[in-house]
Design a protein around this motif. Sequence first.
Motif, mmCIF file in Angstrom:
data_model
loop_
_atom_site.group_PDB
_atom_site.id
_atom_site.type_symbol
_atom_site.label_atom_id
_atom_site.label_comp_id
_atom_site.label_asym_id
_atom_site.label_seq_id
_atom_site.Cartn_x
_atom_site.Cartn_y
_atom_site.Cartn_z
ATOM 1 N N PRO A 43 3.231 22.343 -39.722
ATOM 2 C CA PRO A 43 1.796 22.539 -39.469
ATOM 3 C C PRO A 43 1.212 23.721 -40.234
ATOM 4 O O PRO A 43 -0.002 23.808 -40.419
ATOM 5 N N LEU A 44 2.078 24.657 -40.659
ATOM 6 C CA LEU A 44 1.588 25.844 -41.366
ATOM 7 C C LEU A 44 1.415 25.573 -42.858
ATOM 8 O O LEU A 44 1.030 26.460 -43.621
ATOM 9 N N GLY A 45 1.726 24.348 -43.284
ATOM 10 C CA GLY A 45 1.517 23.969 -44.681
ATOM 11 C C GLY A 45 2.477 24.650 -45.643
ATOM 12 O O GLY A 45 2.129 24.940 -46.785
ATOM 13 N N VAL A 46 3.706 24.900 -45.183
ATOM 14 C CA VAL A 46 4.684 25.557 -46.041
ATOM 15 C C VAL A 46 5.823 24.582 -46.296
ATOM 16 O O VAL A 46 6.165 23.768 -45.436
ATOM 17 N N ARG A 47 6.406 24.622 -47.507
ATOM 18 C CA ARG A 47 7.532 23.751 -47.814
ATOM 19 C C ARG A 47 8.770 24.220 -47.070
ATOM 20 O O ARG A 47 9.093 25.406 -47.104
ATOM 21 N N ALA A 48 9.451 23.310 -46.392
ATOM 22 C CA ALA A 48 10.729 23.652 -45.762
ATOM 23 C C ALA A 48 11.818 22.865 -46.477
ATOM 24 O O ALA A 48 11.754 21.641 -46.559
ATOM 25 N N THR A 49 12.797 23.583 -47.045
ATOM 26 C CA THR A 49 13.863 22.891 -47.766
ATOM 27 C C THR A 49 15.215 23.242 -47.153
ATOM 28 O O THR A 49 15.331 24.139 -46.336
ATOM 29 N N ARG A 50 16.226 22.512 -47.604
ATOM 30 C CA ARG A 50 17.575 22.689 -47.062
ATOM 31 C C ARG A 50 18.507 22.778 -48.259
ATOM 32 O O ARG A 50 18.267 22.134 -49.290
ATOM 33 N N LEU A 51 19.568 23.547 -48.187
ATOM 34 C CA LEU A 51 20.539 23.617 -49.277
ATOM 35 C C LEU A 51 21.146 22.239 -49.504
ATOM 36 O O LEU A 51 21.304 21.466 -48.564
ATOM 37 N N ALA A 52 21.486 21.927 -50.766
ATOM 38 C CA ALA A 52 22.086 20.640 -51.072
ATOM 39 C C ALA A 52 23.481 20.534 -50.451
ATOM 40 O O ALA A 52 24.226 21.508 -50.397
ATOM 41 N N SER A 53 23.806 19.336 -49.955
ATOM 42 C CA SER A 53 25.176 19.062 -49.516
ATOM 43 C C SER A 53 25.879 18.308 -50.635
ATOM 44 O O SER A 53 25.260 17.505 -51.326
ATOM 45 N N GLY A 54 27.152 18.533 -50.818
ATOM 46 C CA GLY A 54 27.883 17.797 -51.846
ATOM 47 C C GLY A 54 29.240 18.401 -52.078
ATOM 48 O O GLY A 54 29.733 19.183 -51.271
ATOM 49 N N ASN B 19 38.299 18.570 -55.847
ATOM 50 C CA ASN B 19 38.880 17.312 -56.223
ATOM 51 C C ASN B 19 38.259 16.211 -55.371
ATOM 52 O O ASN B 19 38.277 16.295 -54.140
ATOM 53 N N LEU B 20 37.699 15.182 -56.037
ATOM 54 C CA LEU B 20 37.000 14.128 -55.315
ATOM 55 C C LEU B 20 37.870 13.461 -54.261
ATOM 56 O O LEU B 20 37.420 13.181 -53.154
ATOM 57 N N GLN B 21 39.153 13.259 -54.586
ATOM 58 C CA GLN B 21 40.011 12.508 -53.661
ATOM 59 C C GLN B 21 40.305 13.265 -52.372
ATOM 60 O O GLN B 21 40.731 12.680 -51.397
ATOM 61 N N TYR B 22 40.092 14.594 -52.391
ATOM 62 C CA TYR B 22 40.370 15.361 -51.174
ATOM 63 C C TYR B 22 39.104 15.636 -50.362
ATOM 64 O O TYR B 22 39.162 16.258 -49.301
ATOM 65 N N ALA B 23 37.950 15.193 -50.876
ATOM 66 C CA ALA B 23 36.701 15.446 -50.153
ATOM 67 C C ALA B 23 36.642 14.573 -48.903
ATOM 68 O O ALA B 23 37.110 13.427 -48.910
ATOM 69 N N ASP B 24 36.065 15.108 -47.809
ATOM 70 C CA ASP B 24 35.928 14.276 -46.610
ATOM 71 C C ASP B 24 34.802 13.284 -46.838
ATOM 72 O O ASP B 24 33.927 13.480 -47.686
ATOM 73 N N SER B 25 34.818 12.198 -46.065
ATOM 74 C CA SER B 25 33.913 11.089 -46.361
ATOM 75 C C SER B 25 32.439 11.437 -46.113
ATOM 76 O O SER B 25 31.564 10.942 -46.818
ATOM 77 N N VAL B 26 32.164 12.296 -45.142
ATOM 78 C CA VAL B 26 30.764 12.669 -44.889
ATOM 79 C C VAL B 26 30.203 13.452 -46.073
ATOM 80 O O VAL B 26 29.098 13.201 -46.546
ATOM 81 N N THR B 27 31.004 14.404 -46.563
ATOM 82 C CA THR B 27 30.578 15.197 -47.721
ATOM 83 C C THR B 27 30.341 14.276 -48.921
ATOM 84 O O THR B 27 29.352 14.407 -49.648
ATOM 85 N N LEU B 28 31.254 13.340 -49.107
ATOM 86 C CA LEU B 28 31.174 12.432 -50.244
ATOM 87 C C LEU B 28 29.908 11.578 -50.152
ATOM 88 O O LEU B 28 29.189 11.383 -51.137
ATOM 89 N N GLN B 29 29.605 11.085 -48.946
ATOM 90 C CA GLN B 29 28.405 10.272 -48.762
ATOM 91 C C GLN B 29 27.150 11.102 -49.056
ATOM 92 O O GLN B 29 26.227 10.639 -49.708
ATOM 93 N N LYS B 30 27.166 12.362 -48.598
ATOM 94 C CA LYS B 30 26.031 13.271 -48.851
ATOM 95 C C LYS B 30 25.864 13.518 -50.344
ATOM 96 O O LYS B 30 24.755 13.612 -50.863
ATOM 97 N N ALA B 31 27.001 13.626 -51.050
ATOM 98 C CA ALA B 31 26.958 13.865 -52.485
ATOM 99 C C ALA B 31 26.388 12.645 -53.218
ATOM 100 O O ALA B 31 25.637 12.763 -54.184
ATOM 101 N N ILE B 32 26.738 11.445 -52.713
ATOM 102 C CA ILE B 32 26.212 10.220 -53.317
ATOM 103 C C ILE B 32 24.702 10.118 -53.057
ATOM 104 O O ILE B 32 23.911 9.875 -53.961
ATOM 105 N N ASP B 33 24.319 10.352 -51.796
ATOM 106 C CA ASP B 33 22.900 10.288 -51.426
ATOM 107 C C ASP B 33 22.066 11.266 -52.235
ATOM 108 O O ASP B 33 20.918 10.992 -52.584
#
Lengths: 199, 199
Positions: A163-174, A180-194
């Motif tokens: 309501p205050l007209g300010v941008r609210a952002t969040r740090l990127a997940s990934g 190493n991709l093969q050791y990443a947990d699946s939630v992190t991996l999905q966030k990285a894909i998204d």
Amino acid sequence: MESNPQPVNRLIEQFRKLPGVGRKGAQRMAFYLLSLPQEEGLAFAEAVADACSGVKRCSVCCNLSTDDICPICSSPKRDRKLVCAVETPEDLMAIERGGGFRGTYHILGGALSPIDDVGPDDLNIAQLLRRVSEDGVEEVILATNSNVEGEATALYISKLLKPLGVRATRLASGLPVGSNLQYADSVTLQKAIDGRQEL
Amino acid sequence: MESNPQPVNRLIEQFRKLPGVGRKGAQRMAFYLLSLPQEEGLAFAEAVADACSGVKRCSVCCNLSTDDICPICSSPKRDRKLVCAVETPEDLMAIERGGGFRGTYHILGGALSPIDDVGPDDLNIAQLLRRVSEDGVEEVILATNSNVEGEATALYISKLLKPLGVRATRLASGLPVGSNLQYADSVTLQKAIDGRQEL
């Protein structure tokens, strides 16, 4: 314990209060301090007293500071229209270590957690909202931890900021850099894909 | 670190000196202390200062004490003719916890260790010998640790005690009570066999 002089037992008790310190650890620390030359032990005591009595909260960002306004908030090189809200001073330290962030900070003092009885009034949210309206802040990066409490806190504050007209952002997940991709947990991996980016 | 006020960094440095505390642990302890109400932090500082300035060494047994002679050495219930020599005050605490020992103690202040540059003059051996000749001590239990340094220290002191006509004994080696024979290491097992007792 009864074989120890009273001041030694009191010292052990004080050490036990520290996070991650048990009975054995507290004993070891206390006896170590007592094995040092007296002036080194007293220097330790002085450092504790100095820090506890001389350090207060920055009136702008709530970070630890010896002055009323901390060096980051009072620096002309820092962009006061970009605020990174973090849970603790340690989080601020972690971001500062990178050296790339040129905005300012806001220390929330924790995250919302009904289990630990931490509600919105226990965090420095009112100060953040006041700052946003008074200082013309354009963007607030909600850099709370990437866990349930952190996410909930970020969501809660973002709703107050809209309501205050300010941008609210969040740090990127990934994926962490160098990981190493093969050791990443699946939630992190999905966030990285998204959150995939155009090359 | 440069984002922290000077007193906070000094406090973190002091915590890093403690045994078993690394950079992260020291930060956590410092920020925890600073998150407490100021009087609690100052109580911590006071406990450190009190212990470091108020605690000295017992003139008889070299244990930590607020008085010139510690409560154990001055107790009429304790047998001053039986002295248990240990490396540190923590070792004394461990024996006192059992509650069965009615003799007195002598704190050696460590064990002989050429690698760490600890020689006989760095330990409270001269005080022990003086005590033995002056107080009519009949037996000294050399309760140093059961490792190379501890064994060497016990052997060294026993050779000094022999000419004084005092019994020098060593704690029994064997299986810890409640332990499983199949998991005992072979040296301990051999010692337990060598030291077997008539039923």
